[in-house]
Each structure stands twice: as C-alpha cells, then as structure tokens.
Scaffold this motif. Structure first.
Motif, PDB file in Angstrom:
ATOM      1  N   ALA A 136       9.172   7.072  -1.639  1.00 51.03           N
ATOM      2  CA  ALA A 136       8.080   6.367  -0.972  1.00 51.03           C
ATOM      3  C   ALA A 136       8.155   4.872  -1.253  1.00 51.03           C
ATOM      4  N   GLY A 137       8.512   4.526  -2.485  1.00 49.21           N
ATOM      5  CA  GLY A 137       8.653   3.129  -2.858  1.00 49.21           C
ATOM      6  C   GLY A 137       9.728   2.441  -2.036  1.00 49.21           C
ATOM      7  N   LEU A 138      10.825   3.142  -1.825  1.00 54.38           N
ATOM      8  CA  LEU A 138      11.900   2.573  -1.008  1.00 54.38           C
ATOM      9  C   LEU A 138      11.424   2.329   0.417  1.00 54.38           C
ATOM     10  N   MET A 139      10.620   3.252   0.914  1.00 54.95           N
ATOM     11  CA  MET A 139      10.198   3.151   2.311  1.00 54.95           C
ATOM     12  C   MET A 139       9.262   1.969   2.527  1.00 54.95           C
ATOM     13  N   VAL A 140       8.370   1.715   1.552  1.00 59.24           N
ATOM     14  CA  VAL A 140       7.407   0.628   1.754  1.00 59.24           C
ATOM     15  C   VAL A 140       7.801  -0.633   0.978  1.00 59.24           C
ATOM     16  N   GLY A 141       8.891  -0.551   0.231  1.00 60.53           N
ATOM     17  CA  GLY A 141       9.374  -1.731  -0.453  1.00 60.53           C
ATOM     18  C   GLY A 141       8.541  -2.155  -1.646  1.00 60.53           C
ATOM     19  N   ARG A 142       8.095  -1.213  -2.441  1.00 59.64           N
ATOM     20  CA  ARG A 142       7.344  -1.541  -3.650  1.00 59.64           C
ATOM     21  C   ARG A 142       7.975  -0.873  -4.853  1.00 59.64           C
ATOM     22  N   THR A 143       7.681  -1.394  -6.035  1.00 58.06           N
ATOM     23  CA  THR A 143       8.110  -0.701  -7.237  1.00 58.06           C
ATOM     24  C   THR A 143       7.325   0.592  -7.346  1.00 58.06           C
ATOM     25  N   VAL A 197       0.149   0.301 -15.977  1.00 56.21           N
ATOM     26  CA  VAL A 197      -0.223  -0.767 -15.064  1.00 56.21           C
ATOM     27  C   VAL A 197      -1.498  -0.364 -14.333  1.00 56.21           C
ATOM     28  N   GLY A 198      -2.346  -1.336 -14.080  1.00 56.44           N
ATOM     29  CA  GLY A 198      -3.609  -1.029 -13.428  1.00 56.44           C
ATOM     30  C   GLY A 198      -3.401  -0.688 -11.961  1.00 56.44           C
ATOM     31  N   GLU A 199      -4.374   0.034 -11.440  1.00 53.14           N
ATOM     32  CA  GLU A 199      -4.296   0.396 -10.030  1.00 53.14           C
ATOM     33  C   GLU A 199      -4.721  -0.806  -9.194  1.00 53.14           C
ATOM     34  N   THR A 200      -3.941  -1.141  -8.180  1.00 54.08           N
ATOM     35  CA  THR A 200      -4.317  -2.234  -7.284  1.00 54.08           C
ATOM     36  C   THR A 200      -4.389  -1.694  -5.868  1.00 54.08           C
ATOM     37  N   LEU A 201      -4.717  -2.577  -4.938  1.00 50.31           N
ATOM     38  CA  LEU A 201      -4.771  -2.158  -3.535  1.00 50.31           C
ATOM     39  C   LEU A 201      -3.410  -1.691  -3.048  1.00 50.31           C
ATOM     40  N   GLY A 202      -2.367  -2.235  -3.656  1.00 49.52           N
ATOM     41  CA  GLY A 202      -1.020  -1.910  -3.206  1.00 49.52           C
ATOM     42  C   GLY A 202      -0.448  -0.659  -3.840  1.00 49.52           C
ATOM     43  N   THR A 203      -1.203  -0.039  -4.732  1.00 47.82           N
ATOM     44  CA  THR A 203      -0.687   1.158  -5.394  1.00 47.82           C
ATOM     45  C   THR A 203      -0.736   2.359  -4.444  1.00 47.82           C
TER      46      THR A 203
END
Lengths: 194, 609
Positions: free
Chosen positions: B408-415, B549-555
C-alpha cells in the motif's frame, strides 16, 4: 548460549515429567475413577466374553445381520490395529471398480430394495472402523434381514428406529445407526429360528 | 448443502467469536505478568518451574537471546523424542512389545522433527502398530505442549516488538513458555481430556483387548492413554493422532459433540491471540481487524469445501448411488468420511485444521473431491494465517500485514507504517525471506520428488544385489503414491506443503516412510518452522528499538474494512501468484477431468523389489 543450553535441558526434563508422565497419569487415574467403562473402550460383553466395543465397527456378512460399511482397515477390514481410510482419490480407477463391485453386491444381497443405494453403503470410512451406517442404509437392508429371520418387516423397522442415534444437541453431526447395537438387539428380540 | 449443515458451521463460528475476547483478555493479563484468576491455584507450579530450571522471572532477553533459548529448547526436545523412540523396546509401558526396529533412524528423525516443529506429520503407519504408550506420552504428548508454547512465545515476542519502543528486550522465552504451559495448556487440556473420556475416548494403559465378534472372528481392540493426548493435540494445534486414523478414529473422536469440542480447541487460542495483540499494543481495533480478515477467509473456505464435498463425484453417481442429501442419509462424497460427522462436520474440520496448523483430520483429505481437497491445500500454502496455529497464526498474519502496508505504501508513495511503527527495509526484507523460504521448500521439493528416479541396486556376478537401494525403492519416487494422474501429483504437493507449513495432515495415500521422503519432508518442516520464525524474531527485535510515530492525516489506517480487504488481498495474491501453477497441475485439472468422467489406473511398481 551455554547457559541457555543448561536451562533448555532442565526445562525439557521438567516438561517431560510434568506433561509426559504426571499429566497423563492423573488423567488416567481420574478417568478410570469417573468413567471406567468408557476409559476402557466401551467394551460389550455377552456371556462373559468381550464381543467388541460399542464404538468400533466389526464385520458382518451373514444375511440375518445388518452389514456395516466397507472398510479399508487391515486386509479384511475392521482391524483396529490398522485404522485407515482407502486414500483413493476421486479419479482413481480402483475406487470406481471397488464401488461398482460393492454396488453389485449390495443389489445381490438386497434384491427387494430398488431405490438408489445410500452413499455410505458403498464407501469406506475414514477410520475403517466406523461403527455406524446411515438410517437409509439400514432401511435398505431391512427386508433382507426380515426374510432371513422369518420376521415381519415392521418389527425390524421398529428396531432400526429405536437403534437410531440422533444428532447431538439436536444439530451436531448426522443421524446414524450403530450396527453392532442393532444386531445385538436383533439377536435378543428375534433369535434366528433354524 | 443442508440447512442443518450450514447451521452447524454458523454456530461453530459464533462460539469462537464469543470466546475470542475473554480468551484474549486473559492471555494479555497473563503475559503482561498480571495476576489472573488461576494464579491462586497454579502460581506455585510456575515458581517451582523457575526454581528447578534456574530461570530468573524478571530478566528480559534481546531478540538474539530469545531466539537462542528457543533453538536450545528445540534441540533438546528433538534429542529426547529421537532417543525415546529408538529405545522404546527397552522402556516401560509397552504392553504390545513394540520393538526398537519398528522405528528406523530416518523415521525417528522425521517424527522427532515433526513433533518439535508443531507439525505432527506422521510417517509411520499408525501409532497403534508402531509406538509404545511411553513414547506416545513422554515423547509426543510432551512436544504437543512444548512446541505449542514455543509458538505462543514467538507471537508474544513479535507483539511486544510492536508494542514497545526504544528498548532492545522482547520478554523472556522461558517465562513465556512456562506461563503458556502452566496457565493455559495444562488446565484446559485436563478439563478437555475428562470431557473427551466422558464421550468415549479411551484412557488406560492396558494391553490390547482381544474380542470375539458376533460372527466369531477375532478382533484386537487397540488401547492406550488417548484422551490426555487428544486434548493437547487439538488445543496446541499439533494434530498428531494417537492412532493412524487420527480424529476419525472412534476412540479418538467418538461423538459429534466431542468433534465440536475438538474444533473449538483448535481455534480458541489463535482467535484469542488476535484480541490479545490488540490489547497489548493498546488498540483493540487492530486485533478485531486481524480477526475479521481471518474470519472472512475461514468462512469462504469452509463453504467452498462443504459445497464441493456435498456435490460429490459425478462419475460415481452413475453407479446408482444416492448423491443428494435426504433425511435418512447424507449423500455427497462419503468416501473417507465417518457417518457420525457426515459431510458438513467433515468439511468444517478439514477447513479448520488447515486454517490453523493443526493437521488433525476427521476425514481423509486424499479422498476429498478435487476442489474440496484444494481448500485444505491452499489454506496451508497461505502460511496457515487464517487464525492459524497457536502463535504461528498470529506471527504469520502480522508478516502479511507488514507486506500489505508495504504494498500500500508503494502505491501511494508513503513510508509504510503498521500500528505506529515505521516498516522499513529490514522488516520487509525479513518478511519476504520468510515467504520465499516456504515457497521454495514446497515447490522445489515437490518438483524434485515428482521426477527423481532411484537406480536399481548394483548386482554381483551371480545377479544378487550387493547394496540395497537405501533412499527409496528403485524406480521413480512417484511409485510411492496410491493414486496416479493429477491426484498423484497432489499427494506429493500436499506432503511438502503440509511439512513446510508445519501442518501435518496428509493426502495419506503416499507412502512417505522411506529415507528419501522422511529426510526431505523433515528438512521441509525445519525450514518451514525455523527459517520462518527466526526472520520474524529479527523483525521483532528491530521494531522494539524503534520509536512509535504518531498518527497523522497521512497515515493509512490499519483497522476497518479497507485494511481487512487489503490484508485478505495480500494473502490471496501472494498465495495465488506463488502456488497457482502447481495447483493447476493438481486439483484444478483433476476437477475438470472428473467432470468428464476420466479415471486413472495406478501404475504398478513393485515397492521393495
């Protein structure tokens, strides 16, 4: 690591004593105390002689007895020292041939029965020791047994009905007839007249 | 499918659902070192164990020490089981006088590895004709406890890796092991054993009983201490039967009610562990998410299997067999099934035992229809993560969760992150290593056994063989199969799948008791156990060091239906991509051939010639 090995050895010994000797020992003691009959194999005695277990099927071939399912346990079937299914797959020629032979035999044994043969009458069970047959299988054999014993069909059917075990708690498993129990009841109530 | 059959399956699922939370809460308390309601009764046994083994309850271990403890425990366990089997002839509790020679070195190796790795693959013909009561109790039953507790320990270490931050300790293996045995496995097994005995499971140390049947034949009734082994066999998702026929044997599983309890025992700890995971990491939704993914895959699998088995075999239907269910009989595919269980309970058992790494059977999978047999096979190939084995199921599905957030990270480009921990290179590498090792073991061993040939023994001038062929009888290894055509291939594929997956069920027609199969399947079991859990313990060690790590909007939220879908999708995708070609050659092609009435004759190779 060396210290781990010492702990591991002591733990293995302790578990062997605790779970391998004490636990089964206590369970054996309590079961023998509370459920002696069942812990010893639900053995059935007739005239002081063990004739089998109420949980383990045995061979019956005579026409005056109900016949069990075919069995793959041991060379002659129903060998409790060699419990096993046939392990034949659905596309195996041997399975087809065996079932065909069983079907022909079933028709020959029960000429008065013309309906489709219940699946359990032609298939081997998983253990090879299945003590049960389906109610339909018993009913398909009823006429043969009645004739061989010179008894009325309704009496036989009544015996089948009273030997039928229903689903546990009303929904678990399937209804079934214990062949050994049914045949014992037959011998008790309608002794074969020679 | 009958209404009653569907009802049985539904009730089973609901009872598991109801047990999940109480079980999870109890285990979370227990393994976090809090007092439970069992402490007044059993705490003495726990402290006594520490005293005797020299374990300091308050010491914690790094992941390397934790792993070393597990390996050291496994090594001694292996040695004990091996030696006890080889010496059974001189040991007590052997009323049938089974000799040492019944257990060859390669068989003893296979069985020892099998029970230590929680596989319980049984290469021998059947316990009733091979093993003494002493070996069954002091070797096999012990491993049923030990290997199960070790599996729970690994799951705990991984859970702590997610829950803790910036520490390098994962708990203490010996403490986790002891608590599992003392507070969960022993008390539940004890009660279950008594219940099984009340249903007719035998529990004695008598010699076999000689009966004279009603028609005058001799029948020898095998005996033994079965109930005590039966209980832990199911609760520890071990699955090694006392008798050859396993839970199909009326002395192991005499009634549908006993059968229902056996099924509950398989899933109760794995289902509870999903909830425990949520409690320990401090977010119960995460636990329910894993539970939901498992539940979805379980329900799809069980109804596919039930449908296929109830539909039966069209080729045989032509012989005048009743194939439809009626009130008085079950119809369907009854070959290799017991009347008391019928189609529904047998299909349910086959699905549950392979969702988990149990491997007990109450029907013979080899005689299932192709699609009915495909479900157990595929269940194991997914890595047994559908609730899974005790401990093994949880650490397996967490591995998939790591892969899922990575994809999923690869698909949306996030760690990628999972439950507050960044998933980085090391975690993904280790997860992939575990997946590749299992796929390698299953596919390569199955491929080799499908084609390997063993040469005839060399002969001297008089034509007498000088050296017996050691590994396998001369000729192809496929001569050990009971079925030919695609079903024969399924037998081989199932054997290595079951070994690698540490399941232990079989397409039992294969004669795997030759050095070739004993050693290769033994190797598969070792790889499937240790090369799977060591990478995961490394992951646990690395995760514990990380900061949350804290939860953010991007999590990406890892709870809720979206993540359930993602998790299920990952399991299916990895499983399908890896194993579809092999499955196509086995059960899938067999299904179409069966529909067309094609039958295969067994090619007769003289085994042992």
């Amino acid at each position: 690591m060396l210290q781990q090995l010492g702990t591991a050895l002591r733990m293995t010994i302790l578990l062997t004593v605790l779970t391998g000797l004490i636990y089964p020992g206590i369970v054996t003691g309590v079961c023998q105390l509370l459920f002696k009959d069942k812990a010893d194999g639900s053995l059935i005695l007739r005239n002081g002689q063990v004739i089998g277990s109420g949980l383990i099927g045995q061979n019956f071939a005579k026409p005056e007895y109900f016949h069990p399912r075919p069995s793959a346990a041991g060379n002659d079937g129903y060998d409790p020292t060699s419990s096993s299914g046939s392990n034949l797959g659905p596309t195996n020629q041997k399975l087809y041939d065996r079932i065909k032979a069983s079907a022909d035999q079933f028709r020959k044994d029960n000429p008065d029965y013309s309906g489709p043969i219940p699946a359990d009458a032609l298939t081997t069970s998983a253990s090879g020791l299945d003590p049960h047959i389906s109610v339909a299988n018993a009913e398909a054999q009823a006429e043969r047994v009645a004739k061989a014993r010179g008894a009325n069909l309704p009496i036989i059917k009544k015996l089948i009905a009273s030997a039928t075990e229903h689903r546990d708690l009303g929904f678990l498993g399937e209804p079934r007839v214990n062949v050994l129990a049914l045949n014992l009841a037959l011998d008790r109530q309608i002794p074969k007249t020679k | 499918m009958t209404g009653n059959g569907v009802f049985q399956i539904a009730i089973y699922f609901l009872v598991i659902l109801a047990l999940t939370k109480p079980m999870g809460v109890f285990m979370a308390r227990l393994f976090e070192g809090k007092r439970t309601f069992l402490h007044p009764a059993l705490r003495w046994l726990e402290t006594f164990t520490y005293k005797l083994t020299g374990v300091n309850e308050s010491t914690e271990q790094r992941w390397t020490q934790y792993t070393a403890s597990l390996l050291a425990f496994s090594i001694f366990s292996f040695l004990f089981v091996y030696v006890l089997q080889r010496l059974q002839g001189v040991l007590p509790l052997n009323p049938q006088g089974f000799k040492n020679s019944l257990v060859s070195p390669d068989l003893a190796f296979n069985t020892a590895v099998s029970f230590v790795t929680n596989t319980n693959w049984q290469s021998y013909a059947g316990g009733e004709s091979t093993l003494s009561y002493f070996v069954q109790m002091a070797a096999l039953t012990v491993q049923n406890f030990g290997s199960a507790a070790a599996g729970i320990a690994v799951a705990l270490a991984l859970t702590r890796g997610f829950a803790r931050q910036q520490v390098n300790s994962l708990g203490n293996f010996w403490v986790d092991l002891t608590r599992s045995v003392v507070y969960i496995l022993l008390p539940v097994s004890f009660l279950a054993a008594l219940f099984f005995c009340s249903q007719g499971v035998i529990q004695n140390l008598h010699p076999y009983t000689v009966a004279q049947t009603m028609e005058g034949a001799k029948q020898i009734l095998a005996q033994g201490p079965v109930a005590s082994q039966e209980a832990i066999k199911m609760l520890g998702t071990n699955g090694g039967g006392f008798f050859g026929a396993n839970s199909a044997h009326p002395f192991e599983n005499p009634t549908p009610l006993a059968n229902f309890l056996q099924l509950l025992l398989i899933f109760v700890i794995p289902a509870g562990l999903t909830y425990m995971f949520g409690v320990i990491i401090g977010d119960r939704r995460q636990g329910w998410t894993i539970f939901s993914a498992c539940a979805f895959m379980f329900l799809v699998g069980v109804f596919c299997c039930y449908w296929a088995e109830q539909r039966g075999n069209p080729t045989l239907a032509k012989l005048g067999i009743e194939t439809n269910a009626t009130i008085a009989q079950t119809g369907g595919n009854m070959e290799g099934k017991e009347i008391r269980f019928g189609i529904a309970s047998s299909a349910l058992f086959a699905t549950v035992t392979t969702d988990a790494s149990c491997g007990a059977v109450n029907g013979m999978h080899d005689s299932f229809t192709p699609l009915g047999g495909l479900i157990p096979l595929f269940n194991i190939q997914t890595g047994e993560v559908i609730f899974g084995g005790v401990g093994a199921g949880l650490y397996g599905i967490l591995l998939y969760a790591i892969v899922a957030v990575f994809i999923a990270g690869l698909m949306v480009g996030r760690t990628p992150e999972y439950v507050g921990k960044k998933i980085e290179q090391k975690e993904v590498k280790m997860a992939m290593l575990a997946l590749i090792v299992t796929a390698f073991s299953i596919l390569v061993f199955a491929a080799v056994s499908s084609i390997i040939q063993f040469p005839s023994p060399t002969k001297d001038a008089k034509g007498q063989p000088v050296a017996q062929s050691y590994w396998n009888p001369p000729g192809p290894a496929t001569a050990n199969l009971a079925n030919s055509g695609p079903h024969g291939f399924s037998e081989i594929l199932y054997a290595y799948t079951s070994g690698t997956g540490n399941n232990g069920s079989a397409f039992g027609g294969i004669n795997a008791n030759t050095p070739w199969y004993n050693l290769t399947i033994g190797l598969a079991m070792l790889m499937g156990r240790f090369l799977f859990l060591i990478p995961l313990l490394a992951v646990a060690g690395s995760l514990a060091m990380k900061k949350k790590v804290g939860e953010t909007l991007g999590t990406l939220p890892t709870h809720g239906p979206l993540f359930v879908g993602l998790l299920v999708g990952t399991v299916m995708l990895v499983g399908a991509l890896t194993f579809f070609p092999a499955l196509a050659l086995g059960p899938i092609v067999e299904h179409y051939l069966m529909q067309n009435g094609k039958l295969f004759s067994v090619l007769l190779f003289a085994i042992g010639s």
